[in-house]
Design an enzyme around this catalytic site. Structure first.
Site, PDB file in Angstrom:
ATOM      1  N   ASN A  33       0.819  -1.196   0.000  1.00 14.59           N
ATOM      2  CA  ASN A  33       0.000   0.000   0.000  1.00 14.59           C
ATOM      3  C   ASN A  33       0.867   1.266   0.000  1.00 14.59           C
ATOM      4  O   ASN A  33       2.087   1.195   0.041  1.00 14.59           O
ATOM      5  CB  ASN A  33      -0.955  -0.033   1.199  1.00 14.59           C
ATOM      6  CG  ASN A  33      -2.301   0.605   0.899  1.00 14.59           C
ATOM      7  OD1 ASN A  33      -2.384   1.605   0.207  1.00 14.59           O
ATOM      8  ND2 ASN A  33      -3.356   0.020   1.438  1.00 14.59           N
ATOM      9  N   ALA A  57      -1.558  -2.698  13.365  1.00 14.64           N
ATOM     10  CA  ALA A  57      -1.164  -1.357  12.930  1.00 14.64           C
ATOM     11  C   ALA A  57      -0.331  -0.670  14.001  1.00 14.64           C
ATOM     12  O   ALA A  57      -0.627  -0.761  15.189  1.00 14.64           O
ATOM     13  CB  ALA A  57      -2.406  -0.539  12.611  1.00 14.64           C
ATOM     14  N   ALA A 105      -1.035  -1.104   8.968  1.00 14.73           N
ATOM     15  CA  ALA A 105      -0.585   0.254   8.659  1.00 14.73           C
ATOM     16  C   ALA A 105       0.401   0.774   9.699  1.00 14.73           C
ATOM     17  O   ALA A 105       0.190   0.635  10.903  1.00 14.73           O
ATOM     18  CB  ALA A 105      -1.793   1.183   8.584  1.00 14.73           C
ATOM     19  N   ARG A 117       3.931  -7.933  20.828  1.00 15.01           N
ATOM     20  CA  ARG A 117       3.843  -9.185  21.587  1.00 15.01           C
ATOM     21  C   ARG A 117       2.638  -9.961  21.070  1.00 15.01           C
ATOM     22  O   ARG A 117       1.711  -9.393  20.485  1.00 15.01           O
ATOM     23  CB  ARG A 117       3.736  -8.916  23.068  1.00 15.01           C
ATOM     24  CG  ARG A 117       2.494  -8.190  23.472  1.00 15.01           C
ATOM     25  CD  ARG A 117       2.495  -7.768  24.946  1.00 15.01           C
ATOM     26  NE  ARG A 117       1.235  -7.211  25.328  1.00 15.01           N
ATOM     27  CZ  ARG A 117       0.729  -6.055  24.930  1.00 15.01           C
ATOM     28  NH1 ARG A 117       1.374  -5.313  24.071  1.00 15.01           N
ATOM     29  NH2 ARG A 117      -0.445  -5.639  25.352  1.00 15.01           N
ATOM     30  N   HIS A 164      22.924   0.667  12.836  1.00 12.41           N
ATOM     31  CA  HIS A 164      24.204   1.335  13.041  1.00 12.41           C
ATOM     32  C   HIS A 164      24.800   0.885  14.369  1.00 12.41           C
ATOM     33  O   HIS A 164      24.058   0.599  15.317  1.00 12.41           O
ATOM     34  CB  HIS A 164      24.022   2.850  13.059  1.00 12.41           C
ATOM     35  CG  HIS A 164      23.429   3.381  11.795  1.00 12.41           C
ATOM     36  ND1 HIS A 164      24.184   3.697  10.700  1.00 12.41           N
ATOM     37  CD2 HIS A 164      22.144   3.626  11.436  1.00 12.41           C
ATOM     38  CE1 HIS A 164      23.404   4.126   9.728  1.00 12.41           C
ATOM     39  NE2 HIS A 164      22.154   4.091  10.148  1.00 12.41           N
TER      40      HIS A 164
END
Length: 189
Positions: A87, A160, A142, A180, A117
């Site tokens: 999407n 989401a 999302a 979780r 990093h």
């Protein structure tokens, strides 16, 4: 050039001072040019797929769909199966390798981040990587972030806005920060 790509894919720390880094950076520039083209103006589904094939360097099945905009700086280590839907507004940092198996759905704003990093401030400009694997039929909600080294199991659902720091078992729903396990998927829903 292949040497730095192999070392990067293997998760080695890649230093900005590496003699092959300028060639790697040229690949970033080429990819970002293609991403700019993808994200500018309207493209048919076939046109989007054609640009993604150039970014990812492999043919895509006609069943793959993406709604731009899309963001990546490298793109060469992304592999996508059949029936995948991506999407609006997704970001793939794929220097560690992203594999998306068949029938995976990615909601808007999903970020797949294989790069990290070092903690040491003196080395923080350098990058190391871990691959991400999204198994068959997974659904990423999302705004979810999938972090380096994570596998999302078959048919699993990531809620989401979740931040996924660990592997997700097959057939489970995870949510939260850090994500979780909430419960198994209910096949009646």
């Amino acid at each position: 050039m292949n040497d730095i790509l192999e070392r990067m894919r293997a998760g080695e720390l890649i230093l900005e001072t590496d003699p092959d880094y300028p060639a790697l950076y040229r690949l970033f520039e080429e990819t970002m040019s293609l991403v700019g083209e993808l994200n500018t103006g309207y493209h048919t589904a076939d046109g989007v797929r054609a640009l993604l094939e150039r970014i990812w360097g492999e043919p895509l099945d006609a069943s793959v769909r993406m709604f731009p905009p899309f963001h990546t700086a490298f793109g060469k280590f992304t592999r996508v199966g059949k029936g995948v839907f991506i999407n609006f507004g997704c970001t793939f940092l794929d220097r560690g390798g992203i594999t998306i198996e068949d029938d995976v759905f990615l909601g808007p704003g999903v970020q797949l981040l294989t790069e990290n990093h070092p903690e040491n401030p003196e080395q923080r400009h350098n990058v190391y990587t871990r691959p991400i694997l999204l198994r068959k039929g997974a659904w990423i909600g999302a705004g979810a972030l999938i972090l380096p080294g994570v596998t999302v199991g078959e048919h699993a659902i990531v809620g989401a806005g979740s931040v996924v720091t660990r592997d997700v078992p097959d057939g489970m729903i995870v949510a939260g920060n850090p994500a979780r396990v909430i419960r198994p998927i209910d096949p009646t829903r």
